[in-house]
Design a protein around this motif. Sequence first.
Motif, PDB file in Angstrom:
ATOM      1  N   ALA A   1       0.894  -1.607  -0.079  1.00  0.00           N
ATOM      2  CA  ALA A   1      -0.067  -0.235   0.459  1.00  0.00           C
ATOM      3  C   ALA A   1       1.118   1.235  -0.227  1.00  0.00           C
ATOM      4  N   GLY A   2       0.781   1.723  -1.317  1.00  0.00           N
ATOM      5  CA  GLY A   2       2.093   2.651  -1.136  1.00  0.00           C
ATOM      6  C   GLY A   2       3.554   2.507  -1.236  1.00  0.00           C
ATOM      7  N   ASN A   3       4.408   3.168  -0.351  1.00  0.00           N
ATOM      8  CA  ASN A   3       5.163   2.315  -0.317  1.00  0.00           C
ATOM      9  C   ASN A   3       5.755   1.809   1.151  1.00  0.00           C
ATOM     10  N   THR A   4       4.421   1.370   1.503  1.00  0.00           N
ATOM     11  CA  THR A   4       4.357  -0.209   2.340  1.00  0.00           C
ATOM     12  C   THR A   4       4.177  -1.637   2.466  1.00  0.00           C
ATOM     13  N   VAL A   5       4.628  -2.354   3.325  1.00  0.00           N
ATOM     14  CA  VAL A   5       4.237  -3.622   2.472  1.00  0.00           C
ATOM     15  C   VAL A   5       4.215  -4.094   4.056  1.00  0.00           C
ATOM     16  N   TYR A   6       3.111  -4.898   4.228  1.00  0.00           N
ATOM     17  CA  TYR A   6       2.697  -5.221   4.998  1.00  0.00           C
ATOM     18  C   TYR A   6       2.919  -6.825   4.687  1.00  0.00           C
ATOM     19  N   LEU A   7       4.026  -7.235   5.523  1.00  0.00           N
ATOM     20  CA  LEU A   7       3.786  -8.998   5.318  1.00  0.00           C
ATOM     21  C   LEU A   7       3.703  -9.894   6.422  1.00  0.00           C
ATOM     22  N   SER A   8       2.669 -10.951   5.569  1.00  0.00           N
ATOM     23  CA  SER A   8       2.051 -11.760   6.247  1.00  0.00           C
ATOM     24  C   SER A   8       2.507 -12.558   7.035  1.00  0.00           C
ATOM     25  N   GLY A   9       2.542 -13.463   8.481  1.00  0.00           N
ATOM     26  CA  GLY A   9       3.132 -14.320   9.078  1.00  0.00           C
ATOM     27  C   GLY A   9       3.368 -15.720   8.638  1.00  0.00           C
ATOM     28  N   GLN A  10       4.467 -15.844   8.380  1.00  0.00           N
ATOM     29  CA  GLN A  10       5.721 -17.341   7.367  1.00  0.00           C
ATOM     30  C   GLN A  10       5.701 -18.286   8.705  1.00  0.00           C
ATOM     31  N   ILE A  11       5.349 -18.944   8.603  1.00  0.00           N
ATOM     32  CA  ILE A  11       6.260 -20.783   9.161  1.00  0.00           C
ATOM     33  C   ILE A  11       6.732 -21.204   8.833  1.00  0.00           C
ATOM     34  N   PRO A  12       7.636 -22.357   9.235  1.00  0.00           N
ATOM     35  CA  PRO A  12       8.939 -23.348   8.586  1.00  0.00           C
ATOM     36  C   PRO A  12       8.085 -24.380   7.571  1.00  0.00           C
ATOM     37  N   LEU A  13       7.166 -23.577   6.798  1.00  0.00           N
ATOM     38  CA  LEU A  13       7.054 -24.621   5.519  1.00  0.00           C
ATOM     39  C   LEU A  13       8.429 -24.393   4.152  1.00  0.00           C
ATOM     40  N   ASP A  14       8.516 -25.964   3.817  1.00  0.00           N
ATOM     41  CA  ASP A  14       9.287 -25.679   2.664  1.00  0.00           C
ATOM     42  C   ASP A  14       8.261 -25.414   1.646  1.00  0.00           C
TER      43      ASP A  14
END
Length: 127
Positions: free
Chosen positions: A24-37
């Motif tokens: 959104a604009g110049n901001t990026v919101y990262l969703s949660g990552q778990i240790p999935l290959d």
Amino acid sequence: MSKTAINTDQAPAAIGTYSQAIKAGNTVYLSGQIPLDPQTMELVAGDFEAQTVRVFENLKAVVEASGGSFADIVKLNIFLTDLAHFAKVNEVMGRYFAQPYPARAAIGVASLPRGAQVEMDGILVLD
């Protein structure tokens, strides 16, 4: 302001109704990552360190797909099922980040999706 979904096959596909990241604009919101290959969509084999490395690699893939780098992360949230792993998270994080480090929270939780021991999300700002 428009928002754009960020997706890459170098990180696990979403396992629910969410995007890997939203710009959104110049901001990026990262969703949660778990240790999935990303290829098998299974939890990585190994100990807590292996899970933590996989989470950082997954985040890195999404960050790079957004056009950024770890240097652009301004906020990182770390969710742990055992806060005794806090020192190990710091050690592994030191391999991926240089000063100035992002603002950060480490939060103890009862459980995480798929039985993961660690999950991380964050916010980055692109120049």
